[in-house]
Write a protein that holds these residues in place. Structure first.
Motif, PDB file in Angstrom:
ATOM      1  N   ASN A   1       4.619 -12.243   2.675  1.00  0.00           N
ATOM      2  CA  ASN A   1       3.879 -11.139   2.082  1.00  0.00           C
ATOM      3  C   ASN A   1       4.722  -9.873   2.010  1.00  0.00           C
ATOM      4  O   ASN A   1       5.552  -9.606   2.866  1.00  0.00           O
ATOM      5  CB  ASN A   1       2.620 -10.869   2.902  1.00  0.00           C
ATOM      6  N   TYR A   2       4.466  -9.107   0.959  1.00  0.00           N
ATOM      7  CA  TYR A   2       5.115  -7.812   0.834  1.00  0.00           C
ATOM      8  C   TYR A   2       4.384  -6.794   1.712  1.00  0.00           C
ATOM      9  O   TYR A   2       3.186  -6.912   1.945  1.00  0.00           O
ATOM     10  CB  TYR A   2       5.090  -7.340  -0.620  1.00  0.00           C
ATOM     11  N   SER A   3       5.123  -5.792   2.164  1.00  0.00           N
ATOM     12  CA  SER A   3       4.506  -4.699   2.927  1.00  0.00           C
ATOM     13  C   SER A   3       3.648  -3.858   1.974  1.00  0.00           C
ATOM     14  O   SER A   3       3.804  -3.960   0.757  1.00  0.00           O
ATOM     15  CB  SER A   3       5.604  -3.830   3.538  1.00  0.00           C
ATOM     16  N   PRO A   4       2.756  -3.015   2.520  1.00  0.00           N
ATOM     17  CA  PRO A   4       1.925  -2.162   1.639  1.00  0.00           C
ATOM     18  C   PRO A   4       2.787  -1.313   0.695  1.00  0.00           C
ATOM     19  O   PRO A   4       2.450  -1.153  -0.480  1.00  0.00           O
ATOM     20  CB  PRO A   4       1.160  -1.278   2.626  1.00  0.00           C
ATOM     21  N   GLU A   5       3.918  -0.797   1.192  1.00  0.00           N
ATOM     22  CA  GLU A   5       4.797   0.021   0.339  1.00  0.00           C
ATOM     23  C   GLU A   5       5.372  -0.836  -0.788  1.00  0.00           C
ATOM     24  O   GLU A   5       5.475  -0.398  -1.934  1.00  0.00           O
ATOM     25  CB  GLU A   5       5.959   0.615   1.153  1.00  0.00           C
ATOM     26  N   GLU A   6       5.758  -2.054  -0.424  1.00  0.00           N
ATOM     27  CA  GLU A   6       6.333  -2.949  -1.435  1.00  0.00           C
ATOM     28  C   GLU A   6       5.287  -3.348  -2.473  1.00  0.00           C
ATOM     29  O   GLU A   6       5.591  -3.457  -3.664  1.00  0.00           O
ATOM     30  CB  GLU A   6       6.955  -4.181  -0.759  1.00  0.00           C
ATOM     31  N   LYS A   7       4.058  -3.536  -2.008  1.00  0.00           N
ATOM     32  CA  LYS A   7       2.981  -3.872  -2.948  1.00  0.00           C
ATOM     33  C   LYS A   7       2.725  -2.719  -3.915  1.00  0.00           C
ATOM     34  O   LYS A   7       2.499  -2.924  -5.107  1.00  0.00           O
ATOM     35  CB  LYS A   7       1.693  -4.206  -2.187  1.00  0.00           C
TER      36      LYS A   7
ATOM     37  N   ASN B   1       9.472 -11.736   5.572  1.00  0.00           N
ATOM     38  CA  ASN B   1      10.448 -12.012   6.622  1.00  0.00           C
ATOM     39  C   ASN B   1      10.524 -13.517   6.840  1.00  0.00           C
ATOM     40  O   ASN B   1       9.536 -14.163   7.135  1.00  0.00           O
ATOM     41  CB  ASN B   1      10.007 -11.309   7.912  1.00  0.00           C
TER      42      ASN B   1
END
Lengths: 399, 376
Positions: free
Chosen positions: A4-10, B2
């Motif tokens: 999953n992408y982080s919230p910033e990446e999303k 990750n």
């Protein structure tokens, strides 16, 4: 372990998606979707739009040179979104290949002179590596540059020069001395395509199109300040250039889009009274390619994850190149097979802009066989897949 | 995003690999495989002490809580060492089935003992006629009074010989192939009417043909929902498939490594045969397959951990298709590149090749999974 992408990446993903939706020209999108030949103007137009958006045209460039300074994950997301939106792939020669070389090996003057024009697509570059007698054995190249005062006099020929007919400049590997080890006498030289003695001749490829050229160099005067690095550094520079953008090389987003196109086409075509995609044998062939692509995407992400955690990358680019091109080629073959008989009619005009006639058979069918043939190039260029296997045998397996 | 292992996982991996290096050379493995029960009870206790038996289970039952992705490191190591202890049968198939479908009482009674190495499970689901179809269940369980009567046969039940309890799938209602009407029962191995024909498998493991002749069990023996056990069965088979895909990565890594080393030392025509490009490229094919398998095995584990659905089906089947391909691209080539010695019983290579070939059939072969991927 998670994907999953982080919230910033999303949030970034959404920003890219919105931007592409608003700003990517519809006419270019249509051409890419239908596989119609693209012109220089299409590339320049799109690249300028991206450049004006905080340097998005150069995802790999650090901010100090006008790039967006993205993380590896951000670059990946951008590439993914561009693929999903059927974006025109930016031309790599200036942006992806030469620019990092200038940043690493170039003089301050060279960077100031060239990088801005590359970023804004004001100067168009091509690559002068291969020669008629030097393909996989690139180090055997014979194009000679002899120093005379403050100039080099260049003689020889370069070939398979993609977009050579569009280019203002060519970065070139030339021989500046005859050493016992052939790699040692090679230098990296920037040549003005408008200089006297430079001739560009089209090579028509098997799809009937003009993309590549042969370049003849006859007593071409090149100022010494166009040498990048020192004399004899050319081979080292060329090798470092090949290490750039390794997660980009597999072209996973593009292949995903092509799989979607294949499935759509196979849903429209009919066989035994049913959609072709319900034919078990054809479906299994699509699935086999999808599985390869799934593995490739995950391998790509593993490389990315390593890069993100600061690990030095290894010889993965060779694996990504081989597997990536195998997938690309397999999809072009299935696209051609999907239309059956209608792969046969050759309608050259349908492959270029503005063709308005009734298609023969399924719409877009006439480009599929030419594309299949054209994509044979992918396992040949950028170091043939056999050369990539040699590299892996040596670098990874120690053979 | 990750894709690296956590520090705890890396430590576990190091301790397993160290154990294998010190205690588990090929000769030891062979003698264990050929001995009475086919593995070492002492090793099993060591696994328990190292914490390996608790990797995928929730912390409230004494596990590590690492879930499916935690299994990757131990299964890769099992592949590397050709480990014969019943990890797949007891921990992965048996344990995960209980964790998924078992009642709180069943979990409390079984999981801590399983993790502690005091109890072993086996899962009996294969039927003679069913091939890989999990709904083709003829084995019957009929309610008689307040008990169920189990009758029928189960085939190729991994490590049933040393299991204390057998979990068995049975039809409690509906016609054959019906998705409804399948239930799970947990049965003591020494139940009256349960007979076992035990044998060695081609790849040096143990399995049994089980016959249930009117075995009577209480209703408390039902695992999960009556008549609706198929989702749990599908889950555990997917979980086990993902696990053996990781095991396959270990097998393939060893085979590639051993083959490359052999090519560097074996001389013919006055030079190491590794100088020959035709052989180099075959090794590269093995290497690329290994890396792609590793990617798909990670993906399958991640998707199994995320829950049921199409993505789980697709990623697990994709990984299994690749494992099937590895039989030819890695297994057959490893034997070929070793020449005559590659087909001797003496050399470990042939035994890795055997394991790889047998894993193709386990939980559905390449063709089955390609079709399953297509239809998902």
């Amino acid at each position: 372990m998670d994907l999953n992408y982080s919230p910033e990446e999303k949030a970034f993903q959404l920003e890219v998606r919105e931007f592409l939706k608003e700003n990517y020209p519809k006419d270019i999108q249509q051409k890419v979707a239908k596989g119609i030949a693209l012109k220089k103007d299409d590339y320049v137009r799109w690249q300028k739009i991206l450049a004006n958006k905080d340097g998005w045209v150069a995802p790999g460039w650090p901010a100090e040179y006008g790039g967006p300074g993205w993380t590896p994950v951000q670059k990946y997301i951008f590439d993914e979104e561009c693929g999903a939106a059927n974006c025109l792939r930016t031309v790599a020669f200036g942006l992806v290949m030469l620019a990092p070389v200038l940043m690493k090996f170039g003089t301050v003057e060279q960077r100031e002179k060239y990088l801005g024009d590359i970023l804004n697509s004001d100067v168009w570059w091509c690559q002068g590596y291969s020669e008629p007698n030097s393909g996989s054995d690139l180090a055997s190249l014979q194009t000679k540059a002899e120093k005379q005062g403050d100039h080099y006099i260049v003689n020889g020929s370069k070939t398979w020069t993609t977009h050579g007919h569009y280019a203002d400049m060519m970065f070139t590997l030339v021989r500046t001395s005859q050493e016992d080890r052939k790699q040692k006498g090679i230098s990296f030289l920037l040549i003005d395509m408008t200089a006297p003695g430079v001739t560009t001749t089209p090579i028509i490829t098997v799809d009937g199109m003009h993309v590549v050229n042969q370049i003849f160099l006859e007593n071409v005067k090149v100022p010494v300040e166009n040498l990048v690095g020192k004399e004899g550094d050319g081979w080292t520079i060329a090798k470092s250039l090949l290490m750039h953008e390794r997660t980009y090389i597999a072209q996973v987003p593009r292949s995903k889009k092509q799989i979607a196109r294949l499935k759509e086409l196979a849903s429209k075509e009919r066989y035994n009274g049913k959609p072709l995609i319900e034919d078990a044998a054809f479906k299994a062939k699509i699935s086999a390619v999808e599985i390869e692509l799934m593995a490739l995407e995950m391998t790509n992400m593993r490389v990315l994850s390593k890069l993100s955690s600061g690990d030095a990358p290894g010889a993965e680019s060779s694996l990504l190149k081989v597997k990536g091109t195998e997938v690309q080629q397999a999809i072009t073959a299935l696209l051609m097979e999907a239309v059956g008989y209608f792969g046969m009619p050759y309608v050259k005009e349908s492959m270029t802009d503005g063709w308005q006639e009734e298609p023969i058979g399924p719409e877009e069918a006439s480009v599929l066989a030419p594309h299949y043939f054209d994509w044979r190039k992918s396992s040949i260029y950028g170091g043939s897949n056999e050369i990539q296997k040699n590299i892996m045998a040596k670098a990874v397996l120690g053979l | 995003m990750n894709l690296e292992f956590s520090e705890e996982m890396v430590m576990l991996q190091d301790s397993v690999l160290k154990f294998l290096q010190n205690e588990y050379d090929f000769e030891t493995r062979q003698s264990l495989s050929r001995s009475g029960i086919g593995y070492s009870e002492d090793n099993w206790q060591s696994f328990a002490e190292m914490g390996l038996l608790g990797i995928p289970f929730d912390e409230e039952f004494g596990g590590f809580g690492f879930g499916q992705t935690g299994l990757i490191v131990v299964m890769e190591a099992i592949g590397k060492g050709l480990v014969v202890e019943p990890y797949l049968a007891s921990i992965v198939l048996g344990g995960l089935l209980i964790q998924r479908a078992g009642s709180e009482e069943q979990k409390e009674a079984i999981l801590p003992a399983l993790i502690g190495g005091e109890l072993k499970l086996a899962f009996a689901y294969v039927e003679r006629h069913a091939r890989y179809n999990l709904t083709d269940v003829e084995f019957k369980a009929e309610l008689q009074g307040d008990q169920y009567c189990l009758s029928g046969s189960k085939s190729v039940v991994l490590n049933a010989e040393t299991a204390d309890k057998i979990i068995v799938s049975a039809r409690t209602s509906g016609d054959n192939f019906s998705e409804q009407g399948i239930s799970l029962f947990i049965v003591d191995k020494n139940s009256t009417g349960l007979t076992s024909r035990d044998y060695q498998t081609v790849d040096g493991l143990r399995a049994s043909e089980l016959t249930f002749d009117n075995v009577m069990v209480d209703q408390a023996a039902i695992v999960g929902e009556l008549d609706n056990a198929l989702p749990a069965i599908e889950y555990v088979i997917d979980a086990a498939t993902a696990a053996i895909c990781a095991e396959g990565v270990g097998v393939v890594t060893e085979l590639r490594d051993k083959t490359v080393e052999y090519l560097k030392t074996r001389k013919q025509f006055d030079q190491p045969i590794g100088n020959f490009q035709v052989l180099q490229h075959r090794c590269v094919d093995m290497f690329m397959t290994e890396e792609q398998m590793r990617s798909l095995s990670y993906l399958a584990a991640i998707k199994v951990a995320e829950g049921d659905g199409t993505e789980r089906t697709k990623s697990v089947s994709a990984a299994k298709v690749y494992l099937g391909d590895a039989r030819t691209i890695v297994g057959e080539q490893a034997a070929q590149l070793h020449g005559g010695i590659g087909v001797t019983d003496e050399l470990d290579v042939a035994h890795y090749v055997k394991r790889l070939a047998m894993m193709n059939a386990l939980f559905g072969d390449r063709d089955y999974h390609l079709q399953r991927f297509s239809q998902a």
